[in-house]
Write an enzyme that holds these catalytic residues in place. Structure first.
Site, PDB file in Angstrom:
ATOM      1  N   HIS A 151       0.809  -1.226   0.000  1.00 25.32           N
ATOM      2  CA  HIS A 151       0.000   0.000   0.000  1.00 25.32           C
ATOM      3  C   HIS A 151       0.838   1.270   0.000  1.00 25.32           C
ATOM      4  O   HIS A 151       0.313   2.352  -0.209  1.00 25.32           O
ATOM      5  CB  HIS A 151      -0.941  -0.002   1.210  1.00 25.32           C
ATOM      6  CG  HIS A 151      -2.043  -1.003   1.056  1.00 25.32           C
ATOM      7  ND1 HIS A 151      -3.302  -0.674   0.601  1.00 25.32           N
ATOM      8  CD2 HIS A 151      -2.067  -2.340   1.252  1.00 25.32           C
ATOM      9  CE1 HIS A 151      -4.052  -1.762   0.540  1.00 25.32           C
ATOM     10  NE2 HIS A 151      -3.325  -2.790   0.935  1.00 25.32           N
ATOM     11  N   ASP A 360       3.316   9.437  -1.073  1.00 26.60           N
ATOM     12  CA  ASP A 360       2.132   8.706  -0.633  1.00 26.60           C
ATOM     13  C   ASP A 360       1.903   7.567  -1.616  1.00 26.60           C
ATOM     14  O   ASP A 360       1.929   7.794  -2.831  1.00 26.60           O
ATOM     15  CB  ASP A 360       0.919   9.658  -0.640  1.00 26.60           C
ATOM     16  CG  ASP A 360      -0.088   9.311   0.440  1.00 26.60           C
ATOM     17  OD1 ASP A 360      -0.082   8.155   0.902  1.00 26.60           O
ATOM     18  OD2 ASP A 360      -0.874  10.195   0.816  1.00 26.60           O
TER      19      ASP A 360
HETATM   20  C1  GDG Z   1      -2.106   3.842   3.198  1.00 26.23           C
HETATM   21  C2  GDG Z   1      -1.088   4.525   2.291  1.00 26.23           C
HETATM   22  C3  GDG Z   1      -2.743   4.452   0.436  1.00 26.23           C
HETATM   23  C4  GDG Z   1      -8.810   9.391   7.557  1.00 26.23           C
HETATM   24  N1  GDG Z   1      -9.172  10.102   8.618  1.00 26.23           N
HETATM   25  C5  GDG Z   1     -10.395   9.745   8.943  1.00 26.23           C
HETATM   26  C6  GDG Z   1     -10.812   8.771   8.074  1.00 26.23           C
HETATM   27  N2  GDG Z   1      -9.810   8.552   7.220  1.00 26.23           N
HETATM   28  C7  GDG Z   1      -9.822   7.627   6.114  1.00 26.23           C
HETATM   29  C8  GDG Z   1      -9.927   8.367   4.806  1.00 26.23           C
HETATM   30  C9  GDG Z   1      -9.215   7.434   3.853  1.00 26.23           C
HETATM   31  C10 GDG Z   1      -8.197   6.773   4.748  1.00 26.23           C
HETATM   32  O1  GDG Z   1      -8.598   6.932   6.087  1.00 26.23           O
HETATM   33  C11 GDG Z   1      -6.812   7.373   4.572  1.00 26.23           C
HETATM   34  O2  GDG Z   1      -6.274   6.851   3.417  1.00 26.23           O
HETATM   35  P1  GDG Z   1      -5.015   7.444   2.676  1.00 26.23           P
HETATM   36  O3  GDG Z   1      -4.905   6.775   1.386  1.00 26.23           O
HETATM   37  O4  GDG Z   1      -5.222   8.900   2.525  1.00 26.23           O
HETATM   38  O5  GDG Z   1      -3.753   7.218   3.631  1.00 26.23           O
HETATM   39  P2  GDG Z   1      -3.097   6.044   4.618  1.00 26.23           P
HETATM   40  O6  GDG Z   1      -3.925   5.801   5.801  1.00 26.23           O
HETATM   41  O7  GDG Z   1      -1.730   6.515   4.891  1.00 26.23           O
HETATM   42  O8  GDG Z   1      -3.083   4.719   3.782  1.00 26.23           O
HETATM   43  C12 GDG Z   1      -1.798   5.332   1.231  1.00 26.23           C
HETATM   44  C13 GDG Z   1      -3.634   3.644   1.358  1.00 26.23           C
HETATM   45  O9  GDG Z   1      -2.895   2.955   2.350  1.00 26.23           O
HETATM   46  C14 GDG Z   1      -4.446   2.628   0.566  1.00 26.23           C
HETATM   47  O10 GDG Z   1      -3.641   1.736  -0.086  1.00 26.23           O
HETATM   48  O11 GDG Z   1      -3.556   5.267  -0.361  1.00 26.23           O
HETATM   49  O12 GDG Z   1      -0.861   5.906   0.357  1.00 26.23           O
HETATM   50  O13 GDG Z   1      -0.221   5.356   3.057  1.00 26.23           O
HETATM   51  O14 GDG Z   1     -10.097   6.480   3.382  1.00 26.23           O
HETATM   52  O15 GDG Z   1     -11.266   8.583   4.507  1.00 26.23           O
HETATM   53  N3  GDG Z   1     -12.039   8.202   8.133  1.00 26.23           N
HETATM   54  C15 GDG Z   1     -12.863   8.625   9.104  1.00 26.23           C
HETATM   55  N4  GDG Z   1     -12.495   9.554  10.010  1.00 26.23           N
HETATM   56  C16 GDG Z   1     -11.291  10.136   9.971  1.00 26.23           C
HETATM   57  O16 GDG Z   1     -10.989  10.992  10.821  1.00 26.23           O
HETATM   58  N5  GDG Z   1     -14.082   8.093   9.191  1.00 26.23           N
END
Ligand code: GDG
Length: 726
Positions: A151, A360
């Protein structure tokens, strides 16, 4: 006992995928989620937790102690791999204690899996915490289909190589235990293939790698989101209420939103600097814009994260102190996890979403923002360092290291006419709708399923214990035998330099013993020059084929040319080969009597690949009207005479003798010439996992020796030897 879902991209994606499967019963195959339960659990509570996790969540917990988590999760995962793979080498810690713990925990997961997994199950391993697990599972449970998805970014070779040699090799080998390895973007896939080539020496063909024992496919699967979930959410009554309330609170302001876990890779400080500069250089926006910054707590207790939290808060305070006034707070900062409905409300009220990671893997927030904008308005500003930029090029793309770019992008986003906003979003929405999270997961799993067929086909051609027994049986019963054995890569493993491949006593003894049977003609069929073969095998009662068939020597006789050759061409071609060798450190030219070879095993593998292709092309052009040919061996390009090959040479023996048993063993393309001409009933075996004209494959050189040893044993002993497992 209470259960909470953890935050993050992996959870969001897989939870949606599982839900979509539940909605479609036909697809709802039985599944089990195996993972760390998120906290340390007292031994007395473990049975109860296992029971409840299985019954209510189809989950199976793998328990780890605080100390294990310290060195494994906070240590190797988040203080070594996470910073390095996100291009923060200065944050990377190289502690052998962390590495040892990482290996141990991967083993713990393997043990846990062996309790719950069944032979034909599909196992999908996620993320950098478990990069050694694919191989461990494959060794223990070879019939399980294993997929692995990373990821986070896979870094370029120059960064990956910063890991100590043992670690980087074991990580790559660990991953290559999988049947399918997936990455978010083509770049990460390319980096991985590059590291595998440079560190392990495996080339790939159309992103398929043939390891010593199986085929691994490497591919790109950009992770999508549950599009409908986000596009329908704004209309949910709860969310609508929250959105209205927020709208009225923020009615006077344009809203810029950012949402991420607290992590140095997310560029939170860079974003604040860009916003600071934006306010400074655009006074007309002061009092009119609010940056709504949601930072979700993550990895609490890790030094860098605690320090970063302080820095972020200081920076927010500074901006608010500098620009804020009664009735306007330039940065509204929330350090907490917000419920889904609030998240959607934030997306809905924001005119701009500012996503600025320094690196990212994908970044789902950017995609979620676009999906939530059901009226088509809203501007996404996206870092070029996020994997999602490949699918969202209509966003305003910025380099987060340049705060001026962020400031300029903010102004542009806030001034973009609504029609233009809608045009851009529509294009992105169409794309996101098509490649949603279920499609991502299905694509991955379907690919993995397809590979089972490839593996089955390979297993079908591998010499099974039964076929092996039959070969030995036929050998023992036959009266006149021809055994055609390639040398490098077949009788002996491939080594870095051709001169190092001298046969050892064990091999010489084995050949001597086979040759001592008067029923046997042993013929070593090699691409080597005749002098080396003469020196190594001249004392044995064996036939020799040198230079891929240009020279032949029957046992006890002298060398003969296959046919008279003119070698005038060498004068012209040798200088060309020399030029290519000069261009590539480690490459060298070997001049043989009737052929010439350009070896590149010792050279930089990547550069060598390009140059070998260029040289082949160059040579093919030059020899187009001659009776020469260019052949590609194992890390060697050779010019030889057309019509002279191992097959034609071996036929001399086969035609002259009335063999009732023929065995041919070889490991590369030049041996295919031999396999092709053999009679139907001959036993032909290609060493290594590769497509072939041979009847069977054997995994490696050790298996070859093992087979030949069984043939060399007296009949009474050989029956016992056939019980050896394959
Ligand atoms: C890893 C990789 C890759 C966030 N804050 C809240 C919340 N979230 C949810 C978001 C989104 C997810 O969490 C965050 O996803 P990201 O992709 O932005 O980042 P990582 O957590 O670092 O994820 C990344 C991912 O894996 C998938 O492969 O994209 O690059 O680092 O879905 O909506 N959800 C809620 N409250 C929050 O405060 N409900």
């Amino acid at each position: 006992m209470t259960f909470n879902e953890s935050a993050g991209g992996l959870v969001t994606g897989l939870a949606s995928f599982m839900q979509s499967r539940r909605r479609a019963p036909a697809l709802n195959v039985d599944h089990l989620w195996v993972g760390w339960p998120g906290c340390t659990v007292d031994v007395s509570l473990r049975d109860q937790l296992i029971h409840e996790a299985l019954a209510s969540f189809q989950s199976f917990p793998v328990f780890l102690t605080d100390e294990q988590m310290e060195k494994f999760y906070l240590g190797f995962c988040n203080a070594t791999i996470w910073p390095l793979f996100h291009y923060f080498p200065t944050f990377t810690e190289y502690q052998s204690g962390y590495w040892e713990q990482y290996k141990e925990i991967n083993q713990v997961f393997c043990e846990a899996l062996s309790d719950v997994i069944r032979p034909n199950d599909v196992l999908w391993i996620h993320d950098y915490h478990l990069m050694l697990l694919p191989r461990l599972v494959k060794i223990r449970m070879p019939r399980v289909s294993v997929g692995f998805f990373l990821h986070i970014p896979f870094p370029s070779f120059e960064v990956f190589r910063l890991l100590p040699g043992e670690w980087r090799r074991e990580i790559l080998e660990g991953l290559l235990g999988a049947d399918l390895i997936g990455f978010h973007t083509y770049e990460y896939t390319h980096h991985f293939l590059q590291c595998v080539l440079r560190i392990l020496g495996y080339e790939h063909q159309m992103a398929q790698i043939l390891t010593a024992d199986h085929v691994v496919k490497v591919d790109t699967f950009p992770m999508g989101i549950d599009y409908e979930k986000f596009s329908n959410a704004p209309a949910e009554p709860d969310t609508e209420r929250e959105t209205q309330a927020l709208r009225s609170t923020l009615a006077e302001f344009k809203v810029v939103l950012s949402v991420d876990r607290l992590d140095y890779s997310k560029g939170i400080l860079n974003r604040l600097e860009g916003y600071d500069l934006f306010l400074e250089s655009n006074p007309q926006f002061q009092g009119k814009v609010v940056l709504l910054m949601i930072v979700v707590p993550s990895r609490i207790g890790v030094l860098q994260y605690d320090r970063m939290k302080r820095q972020v808060e200081e920076r927010v305070g500074k901006i608010n102190g500098r620009f804020g006034r009664v009735g306007w707070t330039p940065v509204v900062y929330q350090y907490r996890h917000v419920p889904f409905s609030s998240l959607v409300a934030f997306y809905s009220v924001s005119d701009v979403c500012l996503v600025t990671p320094l690196r990212d893997g994908m970044n789902l927030v950017a995609k979620e923002y676009v999906a939530t904008r059901t009226d088509g308005t809203g501007m996404l500003i996206l870092s070029e360092m996020a994997g999602s930029v490949k699918e969202l090029p209509e966003a305003i793309i910025i380099n987060p290291n340049n705060r001026r770019e962020i400031a300029v992008a903010l102004k542009e986003a806030l001034e973009t006419p609504l029609e233009e906003q809608k045009r851009r979003n529509q294009i992105m929405q169409r794309r996101l709708k098509r490649y949603h999270v279920s499609r991502w997961a299905n694509d991955f799993l379907n690919n993995l399923g397809g590979l089972r067929e490839v593996q089955d086909h390979i297993e079908a051609t591998l010499l099974s214990p039964k076929a092996r027994r039959e070969v030995i049986d036929r050998y023992k019963k036959s009266r006149r035998r021809g055994l055609f054995l390639d040398y490098d890569g077949t009788l002996t493993p491939l080594v870095r330099s051709p001169a190092m491949a001298k046969p050892d006593d064990m091999r010489l003894g084995l050949l001597r013993s086979l040759a001592s049977d008067p029923a046997n003609d042993i013929v070593i069929t090699s691409g080597r020059d005749r002098h080396s073969l003469q020196e190594w095998f001249g004392d044995l009662r064996v036939g020799l084929v040198a230079e891929h068939g240009a020279w032949l020597k029957r046992a006890g006789e002298s060398w003969q040319l296959f046919k008279p050759f003119s070698v005038a061409w060498k004068r012209q071609l040798l200088p060309i080969l020399e030029i290519y060798a000069d261009r590539l450190p480690g490459a060298f030219v070997e001049e043989k009597e009737n052929s010439t070879a350009w070896h590149y095993r010792l050279a930089d593998p990547e550069q060598a690949g390009f140059l070998a292709a260029e040289l082949t092309d160059h040579l093919l052009n030059l020899i187009s009207k001659t009776d020469l040919q260019v052949i590609q061996g194992s890390k060697v390009v050779e010019v030889t005479h057309a019509g002279v090959d191992k097959g034609s040479a071996a036929l001399k023996w086969i035609i002259e003798n009335e063999y009732d048993f023929v065995l041919a063993l070889g490991d590369d393309l030049t041996d295919e010439d031999l396999f092709r001409v053999l009679p139907e009933w001959a036993v032909s075996i290609r060493v290594g996992i590769a497509g072939t004209h041979a009847r069977h494959n054997l995994r490696n050189n050790a298996d070859v020796i093992d087979l030949l040893q069984s043939l060399a044993l007296p009949s009474s002993v050989s029956l016992k030897a056939t019980h050896r497992p394959s």
